[in-house]
Design an enzyme around this catalytic site. Sequence first.
Site, short mmCIF file in Angstrom:
data_model
loop_
_atom_site.label_atom_id
_atom_site.label_comp_id
_atom_site.label_asym_id
_atom_site.label_seq_id
_atom_site.Cartn_x
_atom_site.Cartn_y
_atom_site.Cartn_z
N GLY A 44 66.40 61.99 18.74
CA GLY A 44 67.34 62.22 19.93
C GLY A 44 67.05 63.58 20.50
O GLY A 44 66.09 64.16 20.54
N CYS A 45 68.18 64.23 21.18
CA CYS A 45 68.21 65.48 21.70
C CYS A 45 67.53 66.40 20.81
O CYS A 45 68.15 66.60 19.49
CB CYS A 45 69.34 65.62 22.44
SG CYS A 45 69.27 67.35 23.08
N PHE A 46 66.46 67.40 20.90
CA PHE A 46 65.98 68.07 19.94
C PHE A 46 66.82 69.51 19.82
O PHE A 46 66.63 70.17 18.97
CB PHE A 46 64.65 68.61 20.46
CG PHE A 46 64.19 69.01 21.64
CD1 PHE A 46 65.18 69.60 22.63
CD2 PHE A 46 62.78 68.43 21.97
CE1 PHE A 46 64.59 69.88 23.80
CE2 PHE A 46 62.38 68.72 23.24
CZ PHE A 46 63.13 69.59 24.25
#
Length: 243
Positions: A44-46
Amino acid sequence: MLKRFGSYLVNTTRNMVGLANNSVNHSVVHNNATPFETATFGMGCFWGADCLFGATTGVLRTNVGYSGGTKENPTYRDLGDHTEVISIDYDPTKISYLQLLDLFWNNHEYGLTKRQKRQYMSLILTHSAEQRDIASKSRDDEQVKRAPEVIITEIADAQKYYPAEDYHQKYRLQQHKALCQTLGLTAELLQTSYVAAKLNGYVAGVGGVKQFLAEADSLGLNESQKEYVRHHVAENEGGGLYC
């Protein structure tokens, strides 16, 4: 005397003077020469993953970027077929690849069992045959635990890795501009610094106050930096990491 840092007021009369005048602490530990192995995950979003792994005991460095695809020189606005990933350098004598995978399985923002666009897909990029075998077995074991949900995580060999733009590196730590200034952080150090990886997690509450205080001296922090970070660990412990 009260002075505003970020979104809260602190007493700068005692212990906060170092942050208040933004003097650089040259004793902080940016370089850690411990032998390491590398793990690469997309979950997902890092930004959240960068916090999660950065403050994990045994992790030496983190870097967020793009990999898994074929496009040359991807950017955040033009990723092509790449995925947001985190690259983790870790000390295998302190934390195992399997333990990192446990964090991976249990801390996705999204994408583990529901298809997302490739930018945010669940992805394990392995750096050796041993990692691939461990990751494959771990995925099988996790599938048993999560049935009837179906894990859609892809496992592939590590490919060329492209670091993300500077503003993505240690994103949560960069919101604390005064602290970053006292750490002497440059764009390069945001990608490579040991202390930056740790504090990026701690200011988001990862690890908790007890762990932070046990580790703070080994990071080379001065008293004002320790108090500043301790405040934010306590304030954010148990909160959400993701966008």
